[in-house]
Scaffold this motif. Structure first.
Motif, PDB file in Angstrom:
ATOM      1  N   LEU A 286      38.990  39.406  50.847  1.00  0.00           N
ATOM      2  CA  LEU A 286      39.129  38.528  51.919  1.00  0.00           C
ATOM      3  C   LEU A 286      40.335  37.577  51.666  1.00  0.00           C
ATOM      4  O   LEU A 286      41.233  37.001  52.347  1.00  0.00           O
ATOM      5  CB  LEU A 286      37.840  37.866  52.341  1.00  0.00           C
ATOM      6  N   ALA A 287      40.169  36.975  50.380  1.00  0.00           N
ATOM      7  CA  ALA A 287      40.743  35.818  49.876  1.00  0.00           C
ATOM      8  C   ALA A 287      42.440  36.619  49.822  1.00  0.00           C
ATOM      9  O   ALA A 287      43.271  36.030  50.142  1.00  0.00           O
ATOM     10  CB  ALA A 287      40.614  35.481  48.421  1.00  0.00           C
ATOM     11  N   GLY A 288      42.501  37.730  49.220  1.00  0.00           N
ATOM     12  CA  GLY A 288      43.859  38.420  49.231  1.00  0.00           C
ATOM     13  C   GLY A 288      44.377  38.790  50.717  1.00  0.00           C
ATOM     14  O   GLY A 288      45.289  38.415  50.789  1.00  0.00           O
TER      15      GLY A 288
ATOM     16  N   ASN B 228      42.809  35.669  40.548  1.00  0.00           N
ATOM     17  CA  ASN B 228      44.037  35.693  39.977  1.00  0.00           C
ATOM     18  C   ASN B 228      44.960  36.686  40.519  1.00  0.00           C
ATOM     19  O   ASN B 228      46.180  36.491  40.792  1.00  0.00           O
ATOM     20  CB  ASN B 228      43.754  36.375  38.269  1.00  0.00           C
ATOM     21  N   ARG B 229      44.185  37.934  40.864  1.00  0.00           N
ATOM     22  CA  ARG B 229      45.053  39.034  41.637  1.00  0.00           C
ATOM     23  C   ARG B 229      45.392  38.591  42.989  1.00  0.00           C
ATOM     24  O   ARG B 229      46.630  38.958  43.332  1.00  0.00           O
ATOM     25  CB  ARG B 229      43.781  40.065  41.750  1.00  0.00           C
ATOM     26  N   ALA B 230      44.709  37.667  43.730  1.00  0.00           N
ATOM     27  CA  ALA B 230      45.099  37.240  45.009  1.00  0.00           C
ATOM     28  C   ALA B 230      46.192  35.868  44.894  1.00  0.00           C
ATOM     29  O   ALA B 230      46.780  35.749  45.649  1.00  0.00           O
ATOM     30  CB  ALA B 230      43.825  36.998  45.845  1.00  0.00           C
ATOM     31  N   GLY B 231      46.183  35.500  43.600  1.00  0.00           N
ATOM     32  CA  GLY B 231      46.845  34.304  43.418  1.00  0.00           C
ATOM     33  C   GLY B 231      46.532  33.029  44.316  1.00  0.00           C
ATOM     34  O   GLY B 231      47.200  32.422  44.975  1.00  0.00           O
TER      35      GLY B 231
ATOM     36  N   GLN C 153      34.015  37.912  37.565  1.00  0.00           N
ATOM     37  CA  GLN C 153      34.439  38.801  38.647  1.00  0.00           C
ATOM     38  C   GLN C 153      35.088  38.314  39.734  1.00  0.00           C
ATOM     39  O   GLN C 153      36.492  38.713  39.756  1.00  0.00           O
ATOM     40  CB  GLN C 153      33.091  39.550  39.375  1.00  0.00           C
ATOM     41  N   LEU C 154      34.804  37.143  40.211  1.00  0.00           N
ATOM     42  CA  LEU C 154      35.423  36.465  41.307  1.00  0.00           C
ATOM     43  C   LEU C 154      36.782  35.976  40.678  1.00  0.00           C
ATOM     44  O   LEU C 154      37.735  35.849  41.351  1.00  0.00           O
ATOM     45  CB  LEU C 154      34.839  35.386  41.739  1.00  0.00           C
ATOM     46  N   GLY C 155      36.591  35.271  39.520  1.00  0.00           N
ATOM     47  CA  GLY C 155      37.999  34.858  38.814  1.00  0.00           C
ATOM     48  C   GLY C 155      39.018  35.913  38.588  1.00  0.00           C
ATOM     49  O   GLY C 155      40.383  35.316  38.919  1.00  0.00           O
TER      50      GLY C 155
END
Length: 318
Positions: free
Chosen positions: A125-127, A157-160, A151-153
Motif C-alpha cells: 500500500l505504501a508503494g 526502503n523499496r517504496a522509498g 520486514q516492514l523496513g
C-alpha cells in the motif's frame, strides 16, 4: 492500462481454483435443468454456499435472481446465467467513497492476525500511494512479532518512504505517537500503521487499539480515519469469522483479501461484504506491488466467470 490488463489476466488465473469450484457446477445446472423450478434454485443455492459465498449473500443473490426471472418472464434456465452474474456483482459493489483516504490527510490502521500477509500489505500500500505522488509515513506498531519491523523496513526502503519503528516488545501506542509527530513534521499525506493482531486475547487487543485510537484522536484529530483488516482468502469461512471478531474490537472500514491466487474459496469476498456490510477494498493475487489492487466487483465477477469483458472490467480504479 498495461498493468491493469495484466492484473485482469492474473486475476483470471488466480481465480482458477474458485472457478473450478463454483462456475463449472453452475454451468452444469444451467444445462442440466429443462425448466426453472424450486429444484433449480435449490441447486444453485447449494453450489454458491459450497463455494463460500455465505448463506446471507446467497439468499440475497437467489432472491434477486427470482425477481428478475419473474419480471423478465424467463422460461429457460440457460437464460439465467447473465442475471446470476449481475446479481453477484450487485452484492459486491464498494461504491464511490471507498478510497476517500487517498484524497485527504489520513491515518490508515492495518490490522489482522499474523500470517495473513498484513505487513506485506502495508508495504505494498505504501508503494502504491507513493506511486500516486503521496507522501507516506509508516508506523511499525506491530512490536509483538520479532521480524515485523525488519520486514516492514525492507518494504519501506523499496517504496522509498519513511518508517518510524520501536523496539521489539515496546508499546505500540508510543510508536504511533512518534509516527504522528513525524507525519505532521514531514507534512505526510498518509500515515500507515502496521499493528499486531492477536485475536486469541481479544481483551488485550481491544485495549491496545483503544489506546492507539485515543492518541490519534488527541494528536491527529483532523486526519481522516481508515481501518483495514487483512484476511487470508485461503481460510474461507475462518476469514469471515476473523473479520467478525475484529469488527467487535475496532471500527473496520474495509477488508484486504490476500492470497486469492491460491484458493478455491474466492467466493468468501462476497460473503464478507454481505454478512458484515464491510466492503472488500483490495485483493492480492501474488507477491509484487502490482499484485495488490483495488477491488472492482465488475472485474472480479467477470474474472470468476471468465466472461471476456476485460475492457469493461478495467475501470480506471483497478
Amino acid at each position: 492500462m498495461e498493468e491493469k490488463k495484466g492484473f485482469f489476466k492474473r486475476l483470471v488465473s488466480g481465480l482458477t481454483k474458485t472457478r473450478d469450484n463454483i462456475v463449472s457446477g453452475i454451468d452444469a445446472i444451467f444445462s442440466g435443468f429443462s425448466k426453472i423450478d424450486d429444484d433449480f434454485y435449490e441447486e444453485i443455492e447449494e453450489l454458491l454456499i459450497m463455494g463460500d459465498l455465505g448463506v446471507h449473500a446467497t439468499e440475497a443473490i437467489i432472491e434477486k435472481l427470482q425477481e428478475s426471472v419473474k419480471e423478465q418472464k424467463i422460461k429457460e434456465p440457460a437464460a439465467c446465467k447473465e442475471l446470476l452474474i449481475e446479481s453477484i456483482k450487485e452484492q459486491m459493489d464498494v461504491g464511490e467513497t471507498a478510497y476517500r483516504f487517498e484524497d485527504e490527510k489520513s491515518v490508515v490502521l492495518v490490522i489482522g492476525v499474523n500470517g495473513v500477509g498484513k505487513t506485506t500489505t502495508v508495504g505494498k500500500l505504501a508503494g502504491k500511494l507513493k506511486d500516486q505522488g503521496k507522501k507516506v509515513v509508516i508506523a511499525a506498531a506491530d512490536t509483538f512479532r520479532a521480524a515485523a519491523g525488519d520486514q516492514l523496513g525492507e518494504w519501506a526502503n523499496r517504496a522509498g518512504v519513511d518508517m518510524i519503528g520501536g523496539q521489539e516488545g515496546s508499546d505500540p501506542a508510543a510508536v504511533v505517537y512518534d509516527a504522528v509527530a513525524a507525519a505532521k513534521a514531514r507534512n505526510a499525506d498518509v500515515l500507515l500503521c502496521d499493528t499486531a493482531g492477536r485475536l486469541h486475547n481479544k481483551k488485550n487487543l481491544m485495549e491496545e487499539l483503544k489506546k492507539i485510537n485515543r492518541i490519534l484522536e488527541r494528536e491527529y484529530p483532523d486526519a481522516f480515519r481508515e481501518t483495514l483488516v487483512v484476511l487470508d482468502a485461503t481460510t474461507g469461512q475462518n476469514a469471515l469469522e476473523q473479520a467478525r471478531q475484529f469488527s467487535e474490537v475496532a471500527q473496520i472500514t474495509g477488508i484486504v483479501l490476500t492470497k486469492m491466487d491460491g484458493t478455491a474459496r474466492g467466493g468468501i469476498a462476497v460473503a464478507i461484504q454481505s454478512e458484515l456490510g464491510i466492503p472488500v477494498k483490495y485483493i492480492g493475487v501474488g507477491e509484487t506491488i502490482e499484485d495488490l489492487q483495488k477491488f472492482d466487483s465488475e472485474q472480479f465477477v467477470n474474472a470468476l466467470f471468465q466472461t471476456d469483458k476485460e475492457e469493461e472490467g478495467d475501470s480506471d480504479e483497478c
